[in-house]
Design a protein around this motif. Structure first.
Motif, mmCIF file in Angstrom:
data_model
loop_
_atom_site.group_PDB
_atom_site.id
_atom_site.type_symbol
_atom_site.label_atom_id
_atom_site.label_comp_id
_atom_site.label_asym_id
_atom_site.label_seq_id
_atom_site.Cartn_x
_atom_site.Cartn_y
_atom_site.Cartn_z
ATOM 1 N N ARG A 449 0.828 -1.206 0.000
ATOM 2 C CA ARG A 449 0.000 0.000 0.000
ATOM 3 C C ARG A 449 0.860 1.253 0.000
ATOM 4 O O ARG A 449 1.898 1.318 0.628
ATOM 5 C CB ARG A 449 -0.875 -0.040 1.263
ATOM 6 N N ARG A 450 0.386 2.257 -0.767
ATOM 7 C CA ARG A 450 1.085 3.535 -0.788
ATOM 8 C C ARG A 450 0.501 4.417 0.318
ATOM 9 O O ARG A 450 -0.703 4.636 0.362
ATOM 10 C CB ARG A 450 0.856 4.163 -2.164
ATOM 11 N N CYS A 451 1.340 4.857 1.228
ATOM 12 C CA CYS A 451 0.855 5.658 2.361
ATOM 13 C C CYS A 451 1.124 7.130 2.157
ATOM 14 O O CYS A 451 2.070 7.522 1.473
ATOM 15 C CB CYS A 451 1.562 5.245 3.646
ATOM 16 N N ARG A 452 0.279 7.924 2.807
ATOM 17 C CA ARG A 452 0.567 9.352 2.873
ATOM 18 C C ARG A 452 1.200 9.605 4.244
ATOM 19 O O ARG A 452 0.568 9.395 5.278
ATOM 20 C CB ARG A 452 -0.735 10.131 2.721
ATOM 21 N N VAL A 453 2.481 9.995 4.230
ATOM 22 C CA VAL A 453 3.228 10.109 5.488
ATOM 23 C C VAL A 453 3.511 11.581 5.804
ATOM 24 O O VAL A 453 3.953 12.337 4.935
ATOM 25 C CB VAL A 453 4.593 9.373 5.364
ATOM 26 N N ALA A 460 17.093 19.956 7.995
ATOM 27 C CA ALA A 460 16.757 19.875 6.569
ATOM 28 C C ALA A 460 17.426 18.682 5.883
ATOM 29 O O ALA A 460 16.824 18.042 5.025
ATOM 30 C CB ALA A 460 17.154 21.158 5.869
ATOM 31 N N LEU A 461 18.667 18.400 6.276
ATOM 32 C CA LEU A 461 19.378 17.301 5.614
ATOM 33 C C LEU A 461 18.721 15.955 5.915
ATOM 34 O O LEU A 461 18.533 15.123 5.033
ATOM 35 C CB LEU A 461 20.847 17.284 6.048
ATOM 36 N N ILE A 462 18.342 15.779 7.202
ATOM 37 C CA ILE A 462 17.682 14.518 7.573
ATOM 38 C C ILE A 462 16.306 14.436 6.912
ATOM 39 O O ILE A 462 15.884 13.393 6.424
ATOM 40 C CB ILE A 462 17.570 14.388 9.109
ATOM 41 N N MET A 463 15.661 15.609 6.848
ATOM 42 C CA MET A 463 14.357 15.664 6.179
ATOM 43 C C MET A 463 14.492 15.158 4.753
ATOM 44 O O MET A 463 13.690 14.345 4.275
ATOM 45 C CB MET A 463 13.857 17.120 6.174
ATOM 46 N N MET A 464 15.558 15.622 4.083
ATOM 47 C CA MET A 464 15.748 15.247 2.692
ATOM 48 C C MET A 464 16.034 13.745 2.567
ATOM 49 O O MET A 464 15.459 13.051 1.734
ATOM 50 C CB MET A 464 16.899 16.054 2.110
ATOM 51 N N GLY A 465 16.943 13.264 3.427
ATOM 52 C CA GLY A 465 17.327 11.849 3.362
ATOM 53 C C GLY A 465 16.130 10.945 3.615
ATOM 54 O O GLY A 465 15.888 9.979 2.875
ATOM 55 N N THR A 466 15.359 11.263 4.666
ATOM 56 C CA THR A 466 14.218 10.410 5.014
ATOM 57 C C THR A 466 13.147 10.478 3.933
ATOM 58 O O THR A 466 12.515 9.472 3.595
ATOM 59 C CB THR A 466 13.645 10.831 6.384
ATOM 60 N N THR A 467 12.941 11.696 3.389
ATOM 61 C CA THR A 467 11.959 11.835 2.304
ATOM 62 C C THR A 467 12.352 10.928 1.135
ATOM 63 O O THR A 467 11.504 10.217 0.579
ATOM 64 C CB THR A 467 11.886 13.304 1.833
ATOM 65 N N ASP A 468 13.657 10.954 0.804
ATOM 66 C CA ASP A 468 14.142 10.078 -0.270
ATOM 67 C C ASP A 468 13.804 8.618 0.004
ATOM 68 O O ASP A 468 13.313 7.897 -0.863
ATOM 69 C CB ASP A 468 15.668 10.215 -0.419
ATOM 70 N N MET A 469 14.101 8.208 1.252
ATOM 71 C CA MET A 469 13.839 6.807 1.622
ATOM 72 C C MET A 469 12.366 6.474 1.480
ATOM 73 O O MET A 469 11.994 5.448 0.913
ATOM 74 C CB MET A 469 14.203 6.570 3.096
ATOM 75 N N LEU A 470 11.524 7.376 1.993
ATOM 76 C CA LEU A 470 10.078 7.107 1.986
ATOM 77 C C LEU A 470 9.546 7.077 0.554
ATOM 78 O O LEU A 470 8.759 6.192 0.191
ATOM 79 C CB LEU A 470 9.338 8.180 2.795
ATOM 80 N N GLU A 471 10.004 8.036 -0.239
ATOM 81 C CA GLU A 471 9.527 8.073 -1.625
ATOM 82 C C GLU A 471 10.005 6.840 -2.380
ATOM 83 O O GLU A 471 9.288 6.291 -3.216
ATOM 84 C CB GLU A 471 9.990 9.365 -2.300
ATOM 85 N N ASP A 472 11.225 6.422 -2.033
ATOM 86 C CA ASP A 472 11.775 5.229 -2.662
ATOM 87 C C ASP A 472 10.932 4.009 -2.305
ATOM 88 O O ASP A 472 10.818 3.062 -3.074
ATOM 89 C CB ASP A 472 13.229 5.063 -2.202
#
Ligand SMILES: Nc1ncnc2c1ncn2[C@@H]1O[C@H](COP(=O)(O)OP(=O)(O)OP(=O)(O)O)[C@@H](O)[C@H]1O
Ligand SMILES: [Mg+2]
Length: 573
Positions: A449-453, A460-472
């Motif tokens: 399932r695709r979630c809205r997180v 900001a850097l961690i935000m970017m890294g985690t966003t990448d992981m989640l989108e991946d």
């Protein structure tokens, strides 16, 4: 016979007597003096001569009709011009002492009795004539002397003025020469400094690269062992925490060595053809959140932009680094402008020296901040150079950006002046072909399932890294950089899951979780924390230890949201 004066030196002698015979006899006696003799037969006639010519000596008869000799001389003496004129009285009759006295009172200078003794008369007249001549000559000499002194003085003054003028000229040309020498020296020094700076960066790069590489290997070995150790410590919570702590430290070290490697241009890059404008558009939200509301962001994209050959993720990181530098340079707010345009080197002004000729995509990141003075600008790119104080800046930001663009085959240039903002130019090589448009495959039945997180993170850097992981992992990410912002998002939208950092200024993650529990009782929440002593758990939340890997994240998500999860590569946040 005594010497006769030259014609030019002759003086006038005025003979005054009413008797022509006496006048004649004086003339005869005095002729041999060789002076000019002027005759007057009355006081009136004598006055006429006196007014017309210069008279050296007056020989005057005391007794004359109308005006006698004394009266004439008395009259003369009243005039300053005749005050000193020598007068010799001649008297034919017997003179009393009184008469004599009278004669002297009017300033007469001598007296000749009658009968006149020719030698005596001549001798007296000669003395006065000579006195007059000498006086005149002296006056003339004096005047000449004064004239010459004046002449000499003005000649000297002129010479002085000329000297001063040429001194000034000399000084001027000296100054000009000195200025030129200084200018050349400055230019040479600047060129030398540039060269030194390049050599320094190069050798620092080699050094850092070597060290970082070794460290990275050591850290990898440590991490591997720690992971294994973690499995062995089993249920011993305290030992686990200690190992986690060690892992966290090692991972931070690894992240730092990654930045050092990036500066040393030894990064593992995946260059691909990227359209830069949409990449920047896509990260303006993130930029805005990282630099705060006081800074206005403006983007400008030139026409017909070519794609660049870059590693998209690394370029984003580089732009974020520049954005953070701009934020730090504008503590009271300001404007951050990001422009992209096609550019050609070396034709276009300002192309960095290191750049080979050709077409490039140029990104300009311009801020209206405090700028840099010359000394700071000269060292800004050096690794570990920072003006931000211990613990605040690593001084690796610009070095990493420099390393990245250089490794990509581009170049970086910085223009800045104290108080006048900073512009960083990134010249990136042009990509060979347009990126292929890859269609996202539609999700198949039975797939995860695709979630809205909702991701709450102030770094900001961690935000970017985690966003990448989640989108991946296939999830949609909404970002909030504070608890307040997160609550705001939750008021407006429904999300499947919230992942929040614990340590945040203002309201922390646990407090946020507690607040959420009260309003949205069934909202799954993941609390991410790097702290060993984590505060009391909020019910219905799970803990995720930072730094976490994508697999851990995926596992936690699928545990909380049935059907969500997925296989994942390993990434460090
Ligand atoms: N936009 C800018 N305006 C003014 N000064 C800047 C700017 N960018 C960089 N600098 C100066 O250059 C120095 C080095 O920057 P760099 O990004 O390499 O490191 P840092 O920002 O100090 O640390 P870090 O990037 O690790 O947080 C900064 O400390 C600052 O003095
Ligand atoms: Mg920085």
């Amino acid at each position: 016979m005594p010497d006769v004066p030259a014609p030019a030196d002759r003086v006038n002698i005025l003979l005054v007597d009413d008797q022509p015979a006496k006048l004649l006899s004086y003339e005869v006696i005095l002729r041999e003096l060789g002076e000019n003799l002027v005759m007057a037969s009355s006081a009136r006639e004598a006055l006429e001569h006196l007014l017309k010519i210069d008279i050296a000596v007056i020989l005057v008869d005391v007794h004359m009709p109308e005006m006698d000799g004394f009266e004439l001389v008395e009259l003369l003496r009243q005039h300053p011009r005749f005050e000193e004129t020598a007068v010799i009285f001649v008297s034919g009759i017997h003179l009393t002492d009184l008469d004599r006295l009278r004669g002297y009172q009017v300033g007469a200078v001598d007296y000749v009795p009658v009968p006149v003794v020719p030698e005596l008369l001549r001798a007296k007249v000669r003395v006065f004539a000579e006195l007059y001549r000498k006086t005149r000559q002296l006056e003339k000499l004096n005047a000449e002397l004064e004239r010459r002194v004046a002449e000499r003085t003005s000649a000297l003054e002129l010479a002085n003025a000329r000297l001063r003028e040429s001194e000034a000229e000399l000084q001027q040309s000296n100054e000009e020469l000195e200025r030129r020498v200084e200018e050349r020296t400055r230019e040479r020094e600047a060129a030398k400094a540039d060269l030194l700076q390049m050599q320094k960066l190069e050798s620092l790069g080699q050094l850092t690269g070597g060290v970082a590489h070794d460290f990275n290997n050591l850290l990898m070995a440590m991490l591997g062992s720690l992971e294994l150790l973690k499995k062995r410590v089993g249920e011993d919570e305290k030992a686990r925490r200690l190992v986690d702590n060690a892992i966290q430290g090692a991972e931070r070290g690894a992240a730092l060595t990654q930045r050092m490697l990036a500066f040393a241009r030894r990064q593992d890059l995946k260059p691909e053809t990227v359209d830069v404008a949409p990449l920047i558009e896509g990260m303006t939200d993130l930029l805005r959140r990282s630099i705060g509301p006081n800074i206005e962001i403006e983007t400008r994209f030139g026409p017909a932009l070519k794609p660049a050959l870059v590693d998209a993720t690394q370029l984003e990181l580089a732009l974020l680094n520049l954005g953070l530098n701009a934020r730090d340079a504008m503590p009271d707010g300001g404007r951050l402008r990001v422009c992209v345009e096609n550019a050609t080197a070396p034709r276009q002004g300002g192309a960095p020296d290191a750049l080979g000729p050709g077409d490039y995509v140029r990104i300009l990141v311009e801020d209206s901040g405090i700028g840099m003075d010359e000394a700071t600008l000269a060292r800004a790119v050096e690794p570990f150079f920072t003006t931000k104080g211990i613990g605040k800046g690593t001084g690796l930001g610009l070095s990493v950006v420099h390393g990245l663009v250089t490794q990509l085959g581009g170049a970086m240039a910085i223009r800045s002046r104290a108080g006048q903002g900073t512009t960083v130019e990134l010249w990136l090589p042009v990509g060979k072909e347009r990126p292929a448009m890859t269609e996202q495959p539609a999700p198949q039945a039975g797939e995860q399932r695709r979630c809205r997180v909702l991701l709450v993170e102030d770094d900001a850097l961690i935000m970017m890294g985690t966003t990448d992981m989640l989108e991946d992992l296939g999830h949609e990410v909404l970002q909030a950089s504070s608890a307040a912002e997160a609550l705001d998002v939750l008021e407006k939208t429904t999300v499947d899951l919230m992942i929040t950092d614990h340590a945040m200024p203002g309201m922390n993650g646990s407090e946020l979780a507690t607040r959420c529990r009260q309003r949205w009782s069934d909202l799954p929440i993941i609390l991410a924390t790097g702290y060993v002593d984590f505060p009391a758990q909020v019910s219905g939340t799970v803990k995720l230890t930072k730094p976490y890997r994508q697999a851990e994240l995926a596992a936690q998500i699928s545990a909380l949201v049935p059907g969500a999860g997925g296989g994942a590569a390993s990434l460090v946040a």
